[in-house]
Design a protein around this motif. Sequence first.
Motif, PDB file in Angstrom:
ATOM      1  N   LYS A 185     -13.235   4.614 -30.727  1.00 48.31           N
ATOM      2  CA  LYS A 185     -12.306   5.395 -30.700  1.00 48.31           C
ATOM      3  C   LYS A 185     -11.841   7.031 -29.919  1.00 48.31           C
ATOM      4  O   LYS A 185     -10.955   6.807 -29.079  1.00 48.31           O
ATOM      5  N   ASP A 186     -12.839   7.495 -29.929  1.00 51.38           N
ATOM      6  CA  ASP A 186     -13.179   9.160 -29.299  1.00 51.38           C
ATOM      7  C   ASP A 186     -12.923   8.751 -27.823  1.00 51.38           C
ATOM      8  O   ASP A 186     -12.025   9.551 -27.339  1.00 51.38           O
ATOM      9  N   LYS A 187     -13.741   7.736 -28.153  1.00 51.68           N
ATOM     10  CA  LYS A 187     -14.073   7.938 -25.970  1.00 51.68           C
ATOM     11  C   LYS A 187     -12.589   7.433 -25.329  1.00 51.68           C
ATOM     12  O   LYS A 187     -12.017   7.660 -24.638  1.00 51.68           O
ATOM     13  N   LEU A 188     -12.181   5.733 -26.261  1.00 53.12           N
ATOM     14  CA  LEU A 188     -10.791   5.555 -25.318  1.00 53.12           C
ATOM     15  C   LEU A 188      -9.737   6.579 -25.772  1.00 53.12           C
ATOM     16  O   LEU A 188      -8.810   7.216 -24.906  1.00 53.12           O
ATOM     17  N   VAL A 189     -10.376   7.656 -27.007  1.00 51.36           N
ATOM     18  CA  VAL A 189      -8.776   8.577 -26.791  1.00 51.36           C
ATOM     19  C   VAL A 189      -9.316   9.427 -25.743  1.00 51.36           C
ATOM     20  O   VAL A 189      -8.101  10.083 -25.014  1.00 51.36           O
ATOM     21  N   LEU A 190     -10.184   9.896 -25.447  1.00 51.94           N
ATOM     22  CA  LEU A 190     -11.019  11.150 -24.216  1.00 51.94           C
ATOM     23  C   LEU A 190     -10.214  10.481 -22.966  1.00 51.94           C
ATOM     24  O   LEU A 190      -9.543  11.199 -22.683  1.00 51.94           O
ATOM     25  N   LEU A 191     -10.583   9.231 -22.821  1.00 52.31           N
ATOM     26  CA  LEU A 191      -9.788   8.519 -21.788  1.00 52.31           C
ATOM     27  C   LEU A 191      -8.538   7.805 -21.503  1.00 52.31           C
ATOM     28  O   LEU A 191      -7.803   9.052 -20.344  1.00 52.31           O
ATOM     29  N   LYS A 192      -7.878   8.138 -22.470  1.00 54.74           N
ATOM     30  CA  LYS A 192      -6.827   7.851 -21.951  1.00 54.74           C
ATOM     31  C   LYS A 192      -6.034   9.724 -22.062  1.00 54.74           C
ATOM     32  O   LYS A 192      -4.840   9.617 -21.396  1.00 54.74           O
ATOM     33  N   SER A 193      -6.887  10.710 -22.372  1.00 57.83           N
ATOM     34  CA  SER A 193      -5.859  12.078 -22.262  1.00 57.83           C
ATOM     35  C   SER A 193      -6.221  12.190 -20.206  1.00 57.83           C
ATOM     36  O   SER A 193      -5.277  13.245 -20.544  1.00 57.83           O
ATOM     37  N   LYS A 194      -7.019  11.266 -20.443  1.00 57.04           N
ATOM     38  CA  LYS A 194      -7.345  11.955 -19.093  1.00 57.04           C
ATOM     39  C   LYS A 194      -6.730  10.900 -18.020  1.00 57.04           C
ATOM     40  O   LYS A 194      -6.209  11.590 -17.349  1.00 57.04           O
ATOM     41  N   LEU A 195      -6.284   9.895 -18.403  1.00 59.27           N
ATOM     42  CA  LEU A 195      -5.503   9.038 -17.695  1.00 59.27           C
ATOM     43  C   LEU A 195      -4.010   9.710 -17.605  1.00 59.27           C
ATOM     44  O   LEU A 195      -3.438  10.068 -16.789  1.00 59.27           O
ATOM     45  N   THR A 196      -3.794   9.902 -18.505  1.00 56.78           N
ATOM     46  CA  THR A 196      -2.124  11.011 -18.795  1.00 56.78           C
ATOM     47  C   THR A 196      -1.909  12.150 -18.299  1.00 56.78           C
ATOM     48  O   THR A 196      -1.050  12.165 -17.690  1.00 56.78           O
ATOM     49  N   ALA A 197      -2.660  12.953 -17.987  1.00 60.67           N
ATOM     50  CA  ALA A 197      -3.159  14.236 -17.570  1.00 60.67           C
ATOM     51  C   ALA A 197      -3.101  14.391 -16.360  1.00 60.67           C
ATOM     52  O   ALA A 197      -2.819  15.106 -15.060  1.00 60.67           O
ATOM     53  N   ASP A 198      -4.435  13.730 -15.737  1.00 58.65           N
ATOM     54  CA  ASP A 198      -4.332  13.627 -14.561  1.00 58.65           C
ATOM     55  C   ASP A 198      -4.047  12.882 -13.181  1.00 58.65           C
ATOM     56  O   ASP A 198      -4.785  12.452 -12.247  1.00 58.65           O
ATOM     57  N   VAL A 199      -3.677  12.249 -13.398  1.00 55.67           N
ATOM     58  CA  VAL A 199      -3.363  10.479 -12.692  1.00 55.67           C
ATOM     59  C   VAL A 199      -1.428  10.661 -13.107  1.00 55.67           C
ATOM     60  O   VAL A 199      -0.811  10.742 -14.048  1.00 55.67           O
ATOM     61  N   THR A 200      -0.653  10.440 -11.779  1.00 52.43           N
ATOM     62  CA  THR A 200       0.737  10.878 -11.226  1.00 52.43           C
ATOM     63  C   THR A 200       1.069   9.431 -11.856  1.00 52.43           C
ATOM     64  O   THR A 200       2.467  10.067 -12.255  1.00 52.43           O
ATOM     65  N   GLU A 201       0.750   8.733 -12.021  1.00 50.15           N
ATOM     66  CA  GLU A 201       1.625   7.266 -12.731  1.00 50.15           C
ATOM     67  C   GLU A 201       0.603   7.360 -14.528  1.00 50.15           C
ATOM     68  O   GLU A 201      -0.511   7.101 -14.231  1.00 50.15           O
ATOM     69  N   ASP A 202       1.346   7.105 -15.685  1.00 51.56           N
ATOM     70  CA  ASP A 202       0.678   7.170 -16.620  1.00 51.56           C
ATOM     71  C   ASP A 202       0.053   5.226 -16.981  1.00 51.56           C
ATOM     72  O   ASP A 202       1.245   4.546 -17.156  1.00 51.56           O
ATOM     73  N   VAL A 203      -0.685   5.412 -16.672  1.00 53.96           N
ATOM     74  CA  VAL A 203      -1.188   3.715 -16.834  1.00 53.96           C
ATOM     75  C   VAL A 203      -1.405   3.097 -18.409  1.00 53.96           C
ATOM     76  O   VAL A 203      -1.696   1.998 -18.074  1.00 53.96           O
TER      77      VAL A 203
END
Length: 715
Positions: free
Chosen positions: A125-143
């Motif tokens: 769960k922690d890894k999923l949250v961390l991954l989603k936060s990184k994808l949301t913050a550092d990727v131009t498209e909210d995947v």
Amino acid sequence: MYFQKYIRNIRKILSYKLFTGLVFSVLGLLLFSILYSNVKPETYDMELFSVADKTIRSPKTIEDEVKTAEEQNKAADEVEDVYVYKKEVAQNRILLLTSIFDFVNEVNHEESKKKKVEEKSKAEKDKLVLLKSKLTADVTEDVTESISDQTLIQLLEADPGELEKARNILISNVEALMNGKIREDQVNKVSSALIDRIRSAGMEKDVEKASIELGEYAIIANEVYDPRLTEERKQHAMDEVEPVKILQGQIVVQEGHLIDRDIYRQLDTLGLLKSKPTIKPFIGLAIFVLLLIGALYVPFTKLNEPEEKKLNYLLLLGIVFVGAIIVMKIISLMEGLEQYNIAYLFPAAMAPMLIRIMINERFALLMSIILASCGSVVFHDGISGTIDVEIALYILFSGLAGIMFLSDKSERFNLLRAGLLVSIVNILLIFFLQFIGSGQITNMEYLYFIINGAVSGIFSAVLTMGILPFLEAGFGILSTMRLIELSNPNHPLLKKILIEAPGTYHHSVMVANLAESACEAIGGNGLLARVGAYYHDLGKTKRPHFFIENQMNMENPHDKLDPATSKDIIIAHATDGAAELKKYKMPKEIVDIAEQHHGTTLLKFFYYKAVEMINDVEESEYRYPGPKPQSIEAAVISLADCVEAAVRSLKQPTPDTIKSLVDSIVQDRLLDGQLSECDITFKQLELVKTTFCETLSGIFHSRIEYPGNKEQKVM
């Protein structure tokens, strides 16, 4: 004369502006009425789905807007949608996939460094949250909104080797497929191909499933629809469509054919239906008439003439103009005859020549232009609402030729010469118009053209000669041609002066020479001055021997008369002359000169003689009754009359004595107020005096003794 009296009576009732406005209004209404039938469209009583009882042709060329719009829409529909290939889309999708795998590896690496061992479910769960936060913050498209949490968890739990294998397979296949052009409707097909490639790669089920979802997410259209460019191409295609036109003379419906919706619409567009008449032609005609009336009104207002004379000119212009239009209309009604293009028979030079003779060249040119404009409407080849440019050119140049070939000092006979020259110009114009159109002309048509052009020119001259006397008499306008006729020595009144008062005749000729030269020098009418001088002393023929120039080898009868009687006899010659001229219906200008040439001057010789005999004498009784000279020509003749008589009385005239005498006479007339009612300036008076001196020195040169050699005389 009766016409002039009638006009004067109307003028007494109406003001100048009101009368002028009335004349222009009547002229405009007459012109509109005459041209009405030439612009009135022929209409037909036709019903939809009825059978046409006659063949109908288009009276004009007009755009069929409905058909044009249909063709434009058809052309626009044939233009395919424009798609634009965006090469950068493939690169962006590869970078997006690379970023996802990089973030997965980064999260796994960070979590592995934690010393404390946590429960597996909590760690995932922690890894999923961390991954989603990184994808949301550092990727131009909210995947994270498009990729499920399960897929992300599968990627986080995958074996590093298996994850790297999935990465390489997915990126290489997506790149290969995205390098081709993919439209929106092809995305599913390409996605299916990618899935097949992933499944054939032999990956673990969980990784394979995650890779398939990532691959479907990565595949998007890279060749997209461009609405702006598509619209531009459609508009260009529509602009390229030639307007669909109903051509002049084109058959709209054949006799006996059914009038369907399309034909009915065309008849309506052309304004040929009685049920839907159009007023546009009449509005156009009203504008045309206003322009023509305005073209006459503007130069008329700038005419520097007395009001009565301007009104005469206006009525003359109106009558000649309307008369020419009526002749034009009559000839146009004869177009049904077998003769080829009978419009060329119109005597186009008649009206301009009449105006040129009776008014001036400026109005004659204007008349040519206006008649040419009207001719283009009247002669419309039998099709209402059209204009004929060819006949307009013919009328214009024929009228201009008549003006140019009409000499200022022509006699009536020379009008025929002008008519012959106009005939030649007419024939050349007709051939020019026919040859430039490359038409097939038969020998018979050549003959018609020659006859029409010749008749037009000669008929113009003949009509001008026939109408001119009536217009001159009716409007009291003194034309150049009329003045030339009056200057003929065989005129009954001039012969009367020559026979009954030869001395007066000689004196009148001398005065005429002086007056003509002086008037021409100051911009007056030299010919009018000459002719007026010929007749100014006509009254002396009643008692010729009471005037000194007619007393040859005889006693002066005044020696036996008292001053009052002599005064009455002398003064009477002005009024007697005017009465005699009126009796012969001479022009008003000539009568005025005879009546005004002595103004209200004083008969000094008889006045002072009376004073010597009777102390109490009224000076006013020994003055001419007047009026004083009202025109420049009358004033110049008045001075010339006095100067010539005075110089003739000199025993030994010299240039100095002549100049001194002329200065004295002019100064005396000025001080006596004799020139106060005419528009002559001091500058003009100086020119008059100079001209008098030069002319008199030339006349009396054989009698002038020059300084230094008084015995020598110039022969």
